[in-house]
Design a protein around this motif. Structure first.
Motif, PDB file in Angstrom:
ATOM      1  N   LEU A  24       0.820  -1.217   0.000  1.00 12.73           N
ATOM      2  CA  LEU A  24       0.000   0.000   0.000  1.00 12.73           C
ATOM      3  C   LEU A  24       0.853   1.266   0.000  1.00 12.73           C
ATOM      4  CD1 LEU A  24      -2.691  -1.049   2.644  1.00 12.73           C
ATOM      5  CD2 LEU A  24      -3.002  -0.936   0.176  1.00 12.73           C
ATOM      6  N   ALA A  25       2.149   1.116  -0.037  1.00 15.05           N
ATOM      7  CA  ALA A  25       3.051   2.248   0.189  1.00 15.05           C
ATOM      8  C   ALA A  25       3.584   2.847  -1.108  1.00 15.05           C
ATOM      9  CB  ALA A  25       4.221   1.803   1.057  1.00 15.05           C
ATOM     10  N   TYR A  26       3.891   4.143  -1.049  1.00 12.95           N
ATOM     11  CA  TYR A  26       4.689   4.780  -2.097  1.00 12.95           C
ATOM     12  C   TYR A  26       6.155   4.387  -1.869  1.00 12.95           C
ATOM     13  CZ  TYR A  26       1.135   7.981  -4.032  1.00 12.95           C
ATOM     14  OH  TYR A  26       0.056   8.527  -4.688  1.00 12.95           O
ATOM     15  N   LYS A  27       6.916   4.421  -2.935  1.00 11.39           N
ATOM     16  CA  LYS A  27       8.321   4.016  -2.856  1.00 11.39           C
ATOM     17  C   LYS A  27       9.222   5.250  -2.850  1.00 11.39           C
ATOM     18  CE  LYS A  27       7.015  -0.044  -5.507  1.00 11.39           C
ATOM     19  NZ  LYS A  27       7.001  -0.685  -6.845  1.00 11.39           N
ATOM     20  N   ASP A  79       7.950   7.300  -6.308  1.00 10.26           N
ATOM     21  CA  ASP A  79       7.641   6.099  -7.094  1.00 10.26           C
ATOM     22  C   ASP A  79       6.489   5.329  -6.443  1.00 10.26           C
ATOM     23  OD1 ASP A  79       7.860   3.935  -8.894  1.00 10.26           O
ATOM     24  OD2 ASP A  79      10.051   4.021  -8.867  1.00 10.26           O
ATOM     25  N   GLY A  80       5.971   4.356  -7.180  1.00 13.30           N
ATOM     26  CA  GLY A  80       4.886   3.535  -6.660  1.00 13.30           C
ATOM     27  C   GLY A  80       3.559   4.266  -6.603  1.00 13.30           C
ATOM     28  N   MET A  81       3.360   5.257  -7.491  1.00 16.45           N
ATOM     29  CA  MET A  81       2.146   6.080  -7.466  1.00 16.45           C
ATOM     30  C   MET A  81       1.040   5.519  -8.350  1.00 16.45           C
ATOM     31  SD  MET A  81       3.872   9.897  -7.252  1.00 16.45           S
ATOM     32  CE  MET A  81       2.357  10.725  -6.770  1.00 16.45           C
ATOM     33  N   GLY A  82       1.236   4.292  -8.805  1.00 20.57           N
ATOM     34  CA  GLY A  82       0.225   3.634  -9.615  1.00 20.57           C
ATOM     35  C   GLY A  82      -0.732   2.818  -8.767  1.00 20.57           C
ATOM     36  N   ALA A  83      -1.131   1.663  -9.286  1.00 18.60           N
ATOM     37  CA  ALA A  83      -2.184   0.869  -8.671  1.00 18.60           C
ATOM     38  C   ALA A  83      -1.692   0.031  -7.495  1.00 18.60           C
ATOM     39  CB  ALA A  83      -2.812  -0.039  -9.726  1.00 18.60           C
ATOM     40  N   VAL A  84      -2.652  -0.431  -6.710  1.00 17.43           N
ATOM     41  CA  VAL A  84      -2.412  -1.387  -5.628  1.00 17.43           C
ATOM     42  C   VAL A  84      -2.837  -2.766  -6.129  1.00 17.43           C
ATOM     43  CG1 VAL A  84      -3.155  -2.122  -3.324  1.00 17.43           C
ATOM     44  CG2 VAL A  84      -2.724   0.298  -3.792  1.00 17.43           C
ATOM     45  N   GLY A  85      -1.989  -3.749  -5.938  1.00 16.85           N
ATOM     46  CA  GLY A  85      -2.324  -5.093  -6.386  1.00 16.85           C
ATOM     47  C   GLY A  85      -1.222  -6.061  -6.050  1.00 16.85           C
ATOM     48  N   GLU A  86      -1.173  -7.167  -6.785  1.00 20.56           N
ATOM     49  CA  GLU A  86      -0.137  -8.168  -6.554  1.00 20.56           C
ATOM     50  C   GLU A  86       0.119  -8.948  -7.837  1.00 20.56           C
ATOM     51  OE1 GLU A  86      -1.303 -11.109  -3.742  1.00 20.56           O
ATOM     52  OE2 GLU A  86      -3.183 -11.616  -4.755  1.00 20.56           O
ATOM     53  N   GLY A  87       1.246  -9.653  -7.848  1.00 20.29           N
ATOM     54  CA  GLY A  87       1.521 -10.576  -8.933  1.00 20.29           C
ATOM     55  C   GLY A  87       2.108  -9.976 -10.184  1.00 20.29           C
ATOM     56  N   ALA A  88       2.802  -8.842 -10.084  1.00 11.34           N
ATOM     57  CA  ALA A  88       3.462  -8.304 -11.272  1.00 11.34           C
ATOM     58  C   ALA A  88       4.397  -9.360 -11.853  1.00 11.34           C
ATOM     59  CB  ALA A  88       4.252  -7.045 -10.917  1.00 11.34           C
ATOM     60  N   VAL A 115      -6.351  -4.251  -7.215  1.00 15.28           N
ATOM     61  CA  VAL A 115      -7.470  -4.159  -6.278  1.00 15.28           C
ATOM     62  C   VAL A 115      -8.323  -2.952  -6.657  1.00 15.28           C
ATOM     63  CG1 VAL A 115      -8.162  -3.972  -3.864  1.00 15.28           C
ATOM     64  CG2 VAL A 115      -6.076  -5.219  -4.474  1.00 15.28           C
ATOM     65  N   ILE A 116      -9.585  -3.215  -6.991  1.00 14.55           N
ATOM     66  CA  ILE A 116     -10.453  -2.176  -7.562  1.00 14.55           C
ATOM     67  C   ILE A 116     -10.702  -1.026  -6.588  1.00 14.55           C
ATOM     68  CG2 ILE A 116     -12.754  -1.736  -8.503  1.00 14.55           C
ATOM     69  CD1 ILE A 116     -12.749  -4.706  -9.440  1.00 14.55           C
ATOM     70  N   GLU A 117     -10.906  -1.331  -5.317  1.00 12.51           N
ATOM     71  CA  GLU A 117     -11.309  -0.297  -4.364  1.00 12.51           C
ATOM     72  C   GLU A 117     -10.266   0.805  -4.189  1.00 12.51           C
ATOM     73  OE1 GLU A 117     -11.096  -1.174  -0.014  1.00 12.51           O
ATOM     74  OE2 GLU A 117     -10.755  -3.234  -0.693  1.00 12.51           O
ATOM     75  N   HIS A 118      -9.020   0.535  -4.561  1.00  3.69           N
ATOM     76  CA  HIS A 118      -7.969   1.532  -4.379  1.00  3.69           C
ATOM     77  C   HIS A 118      -7.800   2.445  -5.606  1.00  3.69           C
ATOM     78  CE1 HIS A 118      -6.560  -0.052  -0.571  1.00  3.69           C
ATOM     79  NE2 HIS A 118      -6.510  -1.261  -1.079  1.00  3.69           N
ATOM     80  N   LEU A 119      -8.440   2.124  -6.719  1.00  2.28           N
ATOM     81  CA  LEU A 119      -8.203   2.899  -7.931  1.00  2.28           C
ATOM     82  C   LEU A 119      -8.644   4.355  -7.789  1.00  2.28           C
ATOM     83  CD1 LEU A 119      -9.171   0.299 -10.694  1.00  2.28           C
ATOM     84  CD2 LEU A 119      -6.901   1.303 -10.298  1.00  2.28           C
TER      85      LEU A 119
END
Length: 377
Positions: free
Chosen positions: A177-180, A342-351, A359-363
């Protein structure tokens, strides 16, 4: 700037975000298929033009064309914000047949959805929101075509545009859930040992094994790792020899290097260049080096994160920061001294994995935060 107005505007675009992301994911765009990458680029460029974007193509012969898209006033006393993204993916053509787009368990699934097509769609929605609310700020959306394979053609473009920008926002996925705020630098070395091949039963004494020599080098190289300095050196791929009854005449080793501090690049390179074969009959050749400098956690990036954390609280969620061992094009911009988050895109897993998902709710809240950051920096 009215944060609530930004949230409301982005929420109104929720269906558009979902539909646009679905269409973009359904356009396969592996790095090694330039025509496919260009098709995805054209899709995004056409949307950008409807938002007032001015599209410039940096044409490439062996890769997809890099797209530089500018929004906002043509002339401004403000420096632009660089939104840094890419549309190439690691997934080969035909992946959609076995890994189709789908919505399930509160997530969107599909090749490239997380890395990083969702981030690109979020950027478009943020631009649309700012335009709707008349929050004009010069913006550059840079879409690279070769990020997944080293950014060799796009790096000079990225660095040039970064140097004219106030800050760089990288649209890569969040770290959970974090920015990089920090990334390790990345290096690759290839070692080739040439020995003396011989029949292992008849002329064993005449042979000088490249495999044996490489095995000794692997032990030495593995010792370059230093956890205290956050440096890792991984001997990842090794090959050599022809048959079990032949003393190996050749062997090859591929090594991955990760460093947290820029000054460590020189140290590591010296380690590799000082390697010597223990067998005088064997020849050692070394190529490679550090190709992505580290993104170090410095004052400019810290200031951006503090602003983002404040705005996230106003939007309604807590924002943390994280460091990662993976590299991005943000490594290049941060190394130039340009404040980079960095990391200002979507929240999810499995890149890069079969369970790649967003995860839709974070978009919506993450898109609102991106828009608010553009408006306030």
């Amino acid at each position: 700037m009215d944060v609530q107005a930004i949230i409301a505007s982005v929420e109104a675009k929720s269906d558009w975000i979902d539909e646009t992301l679905r269409e973009l994911v359904r356009i396969e765009s592996p790095s090694d298929a330039p025509k496919a990458v260009n098709y995805a680029m054209t899709f995004v460029a056409d949307i950008s033009r409807t938002l007032g974007g001015r599209v410039k193509l940096h044409r490439q012969r062996n890769f997809g064309h890099v797209h530089e898209i500018r929004f906002g006033p043509i002339r401004s006393t403000k420096k632009p914000i660089l939104l840094l993204g890419h549309l190439d993916t690691v997934w080969p053509l035909g992946t959609l047949a076995k890994m189709p787009w789908r919505e399930e368990d509160g997530s969107f699934w599909g090749p490239g959805v997380l890395d990083m097509k969702a981030g690109v769609v979020m950027a478009l929605a943020a631009v649309a929101t700012l335009r709707e609310l008349k929050l004009t700020h010069p913006i550059i959306l840079l879409l690279n075509s070769d990020e997944e394979i080293g950014s060799t053609v796009s790096r000079p473009i990225t660095e040039r545009l970064a140097l004219e920008s106030e800050a760089v926002f990288v649209l890569e996925p969040a770290q959970v859930l974090a920015y990089k705020t920090a990334r390790k630098g990345v290096g690759n070395y290839t070692l080739e040992v040439t020995g003396v091949a011989a029949h292992s039963g008849v002329d064993f004494e005449r042979g000088h094994s490249a495999i044996l020599e490489m095995a000794k080098l692997v032990q030495t190289i593995s010792g370059f790792t230093d956890p205290r300095k956050q440096r890792t050196v991984n001997c990842g791929v090794i090959s050599g020899g022809t048959r079990s009854n032949v003393v190996a005449g050749a062997a090859t080793l591929e090594v991955d290097v990760r460093i947290a501090h820029a000054k460590d690049a020189v140290v590591v390179d010296r380690f590799f260049r000082n390697l010597k074969p223990s067998d005088k009959h064997c020849k050692l050749t070394i190529t490679g080096g550090v190709n992505r400098p580290p993104m170090e956690r410095k004052a400019g990036t810290i200031a951006l994160f503090k602003q983002a954390r404040k705005l996230a609280a106003e939007i309604g969620f807590n924002l943390d920061e994280a460091a990662t061992g993976g590299g991005s094009d943000g490594n290049f911009t941060a190394a130039l001294g340009v404040p980079t988050l960095d990391g200002m895109g979507a929240v999810g897993e499995g890149a890069h994995a079969l369970h790649e998902s967003v995860v839709i709710e974070h978009l919506v809240p993450r898109t609102a935060l991106l828009a608010a950051m553009i408006a306030t920096v």
